[in-house]
Write a protein that holds these residues in place. Sequence first.
Motif, mmCIF file in Angstrom:
data_model
loop_
_atom_site.group_PDB
_atom_site.id
_atom_site.type_symbol
_atom_site.label_atom_id
_atom_site.label_comp_id
_atom_site.label_asym_id
_atom_site.label_seq_id
_atom_site.Cartn_x
_atom_site.Cartn_y
_atom_site.Cartn_z
ATOM 1 N N GLN A 1 -22.634 -41.714 13.116
ATOM 2 C CA GLN A 1 -21.242 -41.463 12.743
ATOM 3 C C GLN A 1 -20.946 -39.972 12.705
ATOM 4 O O GLN A 1 -19.913 -39.511 13.192
ATOM 5 C CB GLN A 1 -20.940 -42.093 11.367
ATOM 6 N N GLU A 2 -21.907 -39.215 12.149
ATOM 7 C CA GLU A 2 -21.731 -37.769 12.053
ATOM 8 C C GLU A 2 -21.700 -37.153 13.464
ATOM 9 O O GLU A 2 -20.864 -36.287 13.758
ATOM 10 C CB GLU A 2 -22.899 -37.189 11.239
ATOM 11 N N VAL B 1 -31.078 -38.082 14.696
ATOM 12 C CA VAL B 1 -30.452 -39.393 14.436
ATOM 13 C C VAL B 1 -31.518 -40.465 14.665
ATOM 14 O O VAL B 1 -32.140 -40.505 15.736
ATOM 15 C CB VAL B 1 -29.239 -39.633 15.368
ATOM 16 N N THR C 1 -14.426 -33.920 17.156
ATOM 17 C CA THR C 1 -13.775 -32.679 16.712
ATOM 18 C C THR C 1 -13.826 -31.616 17.818
ATOM 19 O O THR C 1 -12.835 -30.952 18.110
ATOM 20 C CB THR C 1 -14.498 -32.115 15.454
ATOM 21 N N PRO D 1 -26.642 -33.364 13.437
ATOM 22 C CA PRO D 1 -26.254 -34.528 12.644
ATOM 23 C C PRO D 1 -27.453 -35.447 12.398
ATOM 24 O O PRO D 1 -28.375 -35.484 13.208
ATOM 25 C CB PRO D 1 -25.219 -35.230 13.533
ATOM 26 N N THR D 2 -27.401 -36.185 11.285
ATOM 27 C CA THR D 2 -28.507 -37.110 10.980
ATOM 28 C C THR D 2 -28.075 -38.567 11.104
ATOM 29 O O THR D 2 -28.895 -39.460 10.932
ATOM 30 C CB THR D 2 -29.055 -36.857 9.560
ATOM 31 N N THR D 3 -26.799 -38.798 11.353
ATOM 32 C CA THR D 3 -26.345 -40.173 11.577
ATOM 33 C C THR D 3 -25.487 -40.214 12.841
ATOM 34 O O THR D 3 -24.930 -39.188 13.273
ATOM 35 C CB THR D 3 -25.476 -40.701 10.411
ATOM 36 N N SER E 1 -18.389 -37.929 15.048
ATOM 37 C CA SER E 1 -17.314 -37.167 14.431
ATOM 38 C C SER E 1 -17.328 -35.711 14.938
ATOM 39 O O SER E 1 -16.284 -35.135 15.255
ATOM 40 C CB SER E 1 -17.480 -37.271 12.911
ATOM 41 N N LEU E 2 -18.514 -35.125 15.058
ATOM 42 C CA LEU E 2 -18.619 -33.758 15.594
ATOM 43 C C LEU E 2 -18.132 -33.698 17.043
ATOM 44 O O LEU E 2 -17.413 -32.792 17.445
ATOM 45 C CB LEU E 2 -20.081 -33.277 15.517
#
Length: 293
Positions: free
Chosen positions: A15-16, A57, A23, A11-13, A19-20
């Motif tokens: 939030q991402e 990130v 999940t 992920p690069t953020t 979220s991962l």
Amino acid sequence: MIPSAFEYLAPTTLQEALSLLSTHKDEAKVLAGGHSLLPMMKLRLAAPAYLIDLGHVANLAYVRENEGRIQIGPLTTHYMVQSSDLLRQRLTALPEAAAMIGDVQVRNRGTIGGSLAHADPAGDLPAVMQMAEAQFKLIGPGGERTIPTEHFFVDLLTTALGPDELLMEVDVPVLPAHTGTAYMKVFQKASGFAIVGVAAQVTLGTNGRTCQTVRVGVTGVAAKSFRARNVEQALEGKAIDEAAITAAAEHASEGVEALADLHASGDYRLALARVYTKRALLRALTRAQGGTS
Ligand SMILES: Cc1cc2nc3c(=O)[nH]c(=O)nc-3n(C[C@H](O)[C@H](O)[C@H](O)COP(=O)(O)OP(=O)(O)OC[C@H]3O[C@@H](n4cnc5c(N)ncnc54)[C@H](O)[C@@H]3O)c2cc1C
């Protein structure tokens, strides 16, 4: 020495990343410096189906001072901690401890966040966190929460972090004037991990002789790091000198259930805890008095 198959996610953020994590929860592991996680995976002690690399990130590696507190980002490497002028001036024991971690490669890759989240009983930094009464900012799907060190470390390799939470920041109060801190350890010869490590803080009263506050954090001895509160109570509010410290340090191992392994017996660890509590307190006292030891 080959880990089981996993999917690598980058992920690069923030939030991402969250979220991962939300999940995949228990099936995922966050990757920081990889210096504890990858050995665990190669030994098949950890087998995450997903590896979420935080390395892409931005803005997770920093040391800064803000309104009387010092904040450290989770991807701050041991080398960054070791070489931070701010920390050297404000919280000497922390860069001192970071400089004693493993070797140059480990310090260049390993992070404060990974080290604390991993909660290795022989890790150095938990002792300093105990001494400094650090607060940990955690972030997860439900938002942020802040918990103190004593509630963060739960057991051997176990913290209060939920499976979908990240350690976001270490937050330490700036120490008062006339304070000295020190970290001293007995190295495990091959890896450098702490067989015993002690972080000590001494804050003197304005007369320079009375001990106003003492804090002692111990690592390596038990399943998790701890505060040696009986030592602290034996010194606080009293005149402090080598004799007082020697007597107080005898309390360092009281009520502690020590670990035993091929490196040291439980009794030896308890004895080392007493000896290194005395040494770290003496060095902290010298620094509180303006000395340079
Ligand atoms: C040869 C060797 C010698 C060492 N010697 C020492 C030593 O003397 N003293 C010492 O204290 N340590 C030592 N270490 C451990 C080193 O400090 C590691 O870097 C550290 O324990 C883990 O940090 P990391 O960034 O590599 O984390 P990783 O290995 O990437 O992660 C460790 C764990 O923390 C989790 N994690 C990482 N970041 C976060 C986050 N922000 N939020 C939530 N979870 C997170 C991961 O999912 C994983 O479970 C040594 C390691 C090696 C390989």
